[in-house]
Write an enzyme that holds these catalytic residues in place. Structure first.
Site, mmCIF file in Angstrom:
data_model
loop_
_atom_site.group_PDB
_atom_site.id
_atom_site.type_symbol
_atom_site.label_atom_id
_atom_site.label_comp_id
_atom_site.label_asym_id
_atom_site.label_seq_id
_atom_site.Cartn_x
_atom_site.Cartn_y
_atom_site.Cartn_z
ATOM 1 N N ASP A 26 25.922 20.091 54.295
ATOM 2 C CA ASP A 26 26.243 18.660 54.169
ATOM 3 C C ASP A 26 25.911 18.196 52.746
ATOM 4 O O ASP A 26 25.307 18.935 51.978
ATOM 5 C CB ASP A 26 25.465 17.845 55.236
ATOM 6 C CG ASP A 26 23.946 17.895 55.055
ATOM 7 O OD1 ASP A 26 23.231 18.204 56.028
ATOM 8 O OD2 ASP A 26 23.468 17.633 53.925
ATOM 9 N N HIS A 41 24.296 28.275 51.123
ATOM 10 C CA HIS A 41 25.263 28.662 52.158
ATOM 11 C C HIS A 41 26.598 27.957 52.001
ATOM 12 O O HIS A 41 27.385 27.904 52.940
ATOM 13 C CB HIS A 41 24.685 28.376 53.560
ATOM 14 C CG HIS A 41 23.574 29.303 53.939
ATOM 15 N ND1 HIS A 41 22.748 29.065 55.009
ATOM 16 C CD2 HIS A 41 23.142 30.456 53.382
ATOM 17 C CE1 HIS A 41 21.861 30.053 55.100
ATOM 18 N NE2 HIS A 41 22.068 30.899 54.118
ATOM 19 N N CYS A 70 39.059 29.626 47.193
ATOM 20 C CA CYS A 70 40.284 30.434 47.283
ATOM 21 C C CYS A 70 39.890 31.884 47.563
ATOM 22 O O CYS A 70 39.142 32.498 46.794
ATOM 23 C CB CYS A 70 41.077 30.380 45.967
ATOM 24 S SG CYS A 70 42.570 31.413 46.060
ATOM 25 N N CYS A 92 46.114 27.196 46.939
ATOM 26 C CA CYS A 92 45.009 27.040 45.973
ATOM 27 C C CYS A 92 45.529 26.250 44.764
ATOM 28 O O CYS A 92 46.583 26.612 44.203
ATOM 29 C CB CYS A 92 44.548 28.435 45.533
ATOM 30 S SG CYS A 92 43.467 28.419 44.084
ATOM 31 N N LEU A 124 9.596 20.336 62.777
ATOM 32 C CA LEU A 124 9.330 19.652 64.054
ATOM 33 C C LEU A 124 8.500 20.524 64.979
ATOM 34 O O LEU A 124 7.671 20.042 65.734
ATOM 35 C CB LEU A 124 10.673 19.301 64.716
ATOM 36 C CG LEU A 124 10.632 18.244 65.830
ATOM 37 C CD1 LEU A 124 10.097 16.930 65.263
ATOM 38 C CD2 LEU A 124 12.008 18.027 66.429
HETATM 39 C C1 BV8 Z 1 23.574 38.283 53.907
HETATM 40 C C2 BV8 Z 1 27.040 28.705 57.341
HETATM 41 C C3 BV8 Z 1 23.932 40.281 52.684
HETATM 42 C C4 BV8 Z 1 27.051 27.269 57.011
HETATM 43 C C5 BV8 Z 1 25.220 30.101 58.050
HETATM 44 C C6 BV8 Z 1 18.830 41.692 60.742
HETATM 45 C C7 BV8 Z 1 17.668 41.406 60.054
HETATM 46 C C8 BV8 Z 1 17.692 40.622 58.908
HETATM 47 C C9 BV8 Z 1 18.888 40.085 58.442
HETATM 48 C C10 BV8 Z 1 20.028 40.363 59.149
HETATM 49 C C11 BV8 Z 1 20.021 41.159 60.292
HETATM 50 N N1 BV8 Z 1 21.295 41.237 60.750
HETATM 51 C C12 BV8 Z 1 22.104 40.527 59.936
HETATM 52 C C13 BV8 Z 1 21.348 40.000 58.957
HETATM 53 C C14 BV8 Z 1 21.797 39.164 57.856
HETATM 54 C C15 BV8 Z 1 22.175 37.774 58.356
HETATM 55 C C16 BV8 Z 1 21.087 37.179 59.216
HETATM 56 O O1 BV8 Z 1 20.092 36.690 58.708
HETATM 57 N N2 BV8 Z 1 21.308 37.209 60.540
HETATM 58 C C17 BV8 Z 1 20.293 36.643 61.422
HETATM 59 C C18 BV8 Z 1 20.986 35.966 62.593
HETATM 60 C C19 BV8 Z 1 19.352 37.768 61.853
HETATM 61 N N3 BV8 Z 1 22.318 36.983 57.156
HETATM 62 C C20 BV8 Z 1 23.491 36.971 56.514
HETATM 63 O O2 BV8 Z 1 24.487 37.534 56.912
HETATM 64 C C21 BV8 Z 1 23.507 36.238 55.184
HETATM 65 N N4 BV8 Z 1 24.116 37.094 54.212
HETATM 66 O O3 BV8 Z 1 22.548 38.715 54.375
HETATM 67 O O4 BV8 Z 1 24.333 38.958 53.003
HETATM 68 C C22 BV8 Z 1 24.862 40.768 51.637
HETATM 69 C C23 BV8 Z 1 24.324 41.430 50.541
HETATM 70 C C24 BV8 Z 1 25.188 41.903 49.587
HETATM 71 C C25 BV8 Z 1 26.562 41.691 49.691
HETATM 72 C C26 BV8 Z 1 27.077 40.999 50.787
HETATM 73 C C27 BV8 Z 1 26.233 40.531 51.770
HETATM 74 C C28 BV8 Z 1 24.341 34.971 55.251
HETATM 75 C C29 BV8 Z 1 23.628 33.959 56.074
HETATM 76 C C30 BV8 Z 1 24.405 32.629 56.031
HETATM 77 C C31 BV8 Z 1 25.126 32.426 57.319
HETATM 78 N N5 BV8 Z 1 25.703 31.091 57.353
HETATM 79 N N6 BV8 Z 1 25.885 28.969 58.192
HETATM 80 C C32 BV8 Z 1 27.171 26.437 58.238
HETATM 81 O O5 BV8 Z 1 27.992 26.736 59.124
HETATM 82 O O6 BV8 Z 1 26.417 25.447 58.282
HETATM 83 S S1 BV8 Z 1 23.720 30.250 58.807
HETATM 84 C C33 BV8 Z 1 23.228 28.821 59.563
HETATM 85 O O7 BV8 Z 1 21.865 29.012 59.960
HETATM 86 C C34 BV8 Z 1 23.211 27.617 58.648
HETATM 87 O O8 BV8 Z 1 23.534 27.897 57.307
HETATM 88 C C35 BV8 Z 1 21.765 27.163 58.672
HETATM 89 O O9 BV8 Z 1 21.410 26.636 57.499
HETATM 90 C C36 BV8 Z 1 21.077 28.450 58.938
HETATM 91 C C37 BV8 Z 1 19.664 28.340 59.375
HETATM 92 O O10 BV8 Z 1 19.594 27.400 60.418
HETATM 93 P P1 BV8 Z 1 18.572 26.175 60.221
HETATM 94 O O11 BV8 Z 1 19.006 25.384 59.045
HETATM 95 O O12 BV8 Z 1 17.186 26.684 60.228
HETATM 96 O O13 BV8 Z 1 18.878 25.298 61.501
HETATM 97 P P2 BV8 Z 1 18.333 25.560 62.986
HETATM 98 O O14 BV8 Z 1 19.098 24.671 63.904
HETATM 99 O O15 BV8 Z 1 18.268 27.041 63.250
HETATM 100 O O16 BV8 Z 1 16.807 25.049 62.930
HETATM 101 C C38 BV8 Z 1 16.534 23.682 62.698
HETATM 102 C C39 BV8 Z 1 15.037 23.563 62.531
HETATM 103 O O17 BV8 Z 1 14.730 22.208 62.218
HETATM 104 C C40 BV8 Z 1 14.288 23.892 63.816
HETATM 105 O O18 BV8 Z 1 13.151 24.674 63.485
HETATM 106 C C41 BV8 Z 1 13.854 22.520 64.347
HETATM 107 O O19 BV8 Z 1 12.596 22.578 64.985
HETATM 108 C C42 BV8 Z 1 13.717 21.735 63.084
HETATM 109 N N7 BV8 Z 1 13.968 20.302 63.241
HETATM 110 C C43 BV8 Z 1 14.829 19.685 64.100
HETATM 111 N N8 BV8 Z 1 14.759 18.343 63.913
HETATM 112 C C44 BV8 Z 1 13.845 18.129 62.923
HETATM 113 C C45 BV8 Z 1 13.345 19.370 62.492
HETATM 114 N N9 BV8 Z 1 12.413 19.489 61.526
HETATM 115 C C46 BV8 Z 1 11.974 18.355 60.943
HETATM 116 N N10 BV8 Z 1 12.404 17.118 61.306
HETATM 117 C C47 BV8 Z 1 13.338 16.969 62.280
HETATM 118 N N11 BV8 Z 1 13.755 15.731 62.634
#
Ligand code: BV8
Length: 228
Positions: A94, A109, A117, A136, A202
């Site tokens: 956002d 991200h 593109c 594009c 949170l």
């Molecule tokens: C990569 C797109 C390599 C945008 C997203 C095994 C082990 C380790 C890693 C991996 C694995 N298997 C695969 C991987 C890699 C993978 C990964 O991590 N997978 C996970 C599931 C295990 N990662 C990737 O693929 C990344 N790339 O590693 O590339 C590479 C190297 C060389 C060449 C090529 C590639 C890419 C990751 C990006 C994925 N895209 N989203 C979108 O759609 O928005 S991820 C998605 O999750 C969002 O981006 C988001 O930002 C991200 C994390 O989520 P959070 O922001 O934490 O949100 P969530 O809801 O989970 O949590 C909210 C938190 O806020 C909670 O804790 C809650 O309590 C708290 N909260 C709520 N309200 C409040 C609050 N806190 C305070 N105040 C409040 N009011």
């Protein structure tokens, strides 16, 4: 906090929750309507481009009805006033940090308000719906896609982020579940380089054990208190 020169801050969906932007993994979270694999991978984009483009079009359109909250504004104040190095790394796509006025900011991200593109790699500011096959503006190929880092794709700005983490005296993580890498590993890198580490969330996140200090509560309250 006066003896701390270099700060790195990581934010996740929790920092935008009080603005009314859905988080991913909470009840009613964004992913609830979809399996992550169905909307946030290159395979999903290839398999069902309409679904993926519609998912991001809906979220882009929603930006018009949300505003930065007290947490975004406090971080923008810190950005304007902090004399040392400061880098705000957001996982969020956002534009609330941007609209609050943060300048020393990177979106690792990607961003809803940008189109990428798939052929020439040029990024274009984009505020409207982005149907599959949109040409594009740079190379004219019908290859514009949401400028979002999908699972399996390399996050943006990693060199700058790693350099900032290596120099950080303080690493602060705000509103993230610590479920996604490489962002979830930043606290370890900062700790390894001797930084103090603070989590404002949170609830306890997956990485809580790595933080020197965790404060639990809403970002809209915790962040202004911390910045002051
Ligand atoms: C990569 C797109 C390599 C945008 C997203 C095994 C082990 C380790 C890693 C991996 C694995 N298997 C695969 C991987 C890699 C993978 C990964 O991590 N997978 C996970 C599931 C295990 N990662 C990737 O693929 C990344 N790339 O590693 O590339 C590479 C190297 C060389 C060449 C090529 C590639 C890419 C990751 C990006 C994925 N895209 N989203 C979108 O759609 O928005 S991820 C998605 O999750 C969002 O981006 C988001 O930002 C991200 C994390 O989520 P959070 O922001 O934490 O949100 P969530 O809801 O989970 O949590 C909210 C938190 O806020 C909670 O804790 C809650 O309590 C708290 N909260 C709520 N309200 C409040 C609050 N806190 C305070 N105040 C409040 N009011």
């Amino acid at each position: 906090m006066t003896d701390i020169r270099h700060i790195v801050i990581l934010t996740g969906a929790g920092v935008s929750a009080e603005s009314g932007v859905a988080t991913f993994r909470g009840p009613g979270g964004l992913w609830e309507g979809h399996r992550v694999e169905d909307v946030c991978t290159p395979q999903a984009l290839a398999h069902d481009p309409d679904l993926v483009h519609r998912f991001y079009d809906k979220r882009r359109a929603n930006l018009a009805s949300v505003e930065p909250n007290a947490a975004h504004r406090a971080l923008a104040r810190l950005d304007a006033e902090w004399p040392g190095e400061l880098l705000l790394v957001t996982q969020n796509v956002d534009d609330l940090h941007d609209r609050a006025g943060s300048k020393r900011l990177v979106h690792m991200h990607g961003e809803l308000k940008s189109a990428l593109c798939a052929l020439c790699g040029v990024q274009t500011e984009w505020a409207d719906p982005l149907p599959p096959g949109t040409p594009c503006p740079s190379c004219d190929a019908p290859a514009l896609r949401p400028d979002i880092v999908f699972f399996g794709e390399m996050p943006y700005h990693m060199e700058a982020i790693d350099a900032a983490l290596a120099r950080a005296d303080l690493f602060v993580s705000i509103g993230t579940s610590g479920a996604v890498y490489p962002a979830a590993g930043f606290v370890r890198t900062a700790h390894y380089h001797g930084a103090d580490t603070l989590e404002l969330n949170l609830e306890r996140s997956e990485g809580s054990a790595w933080f020197g200090e965790s404060r639990l509560g809403p970002a809209g309250t915790l962040v202004p208190d911390w910045v002051e």
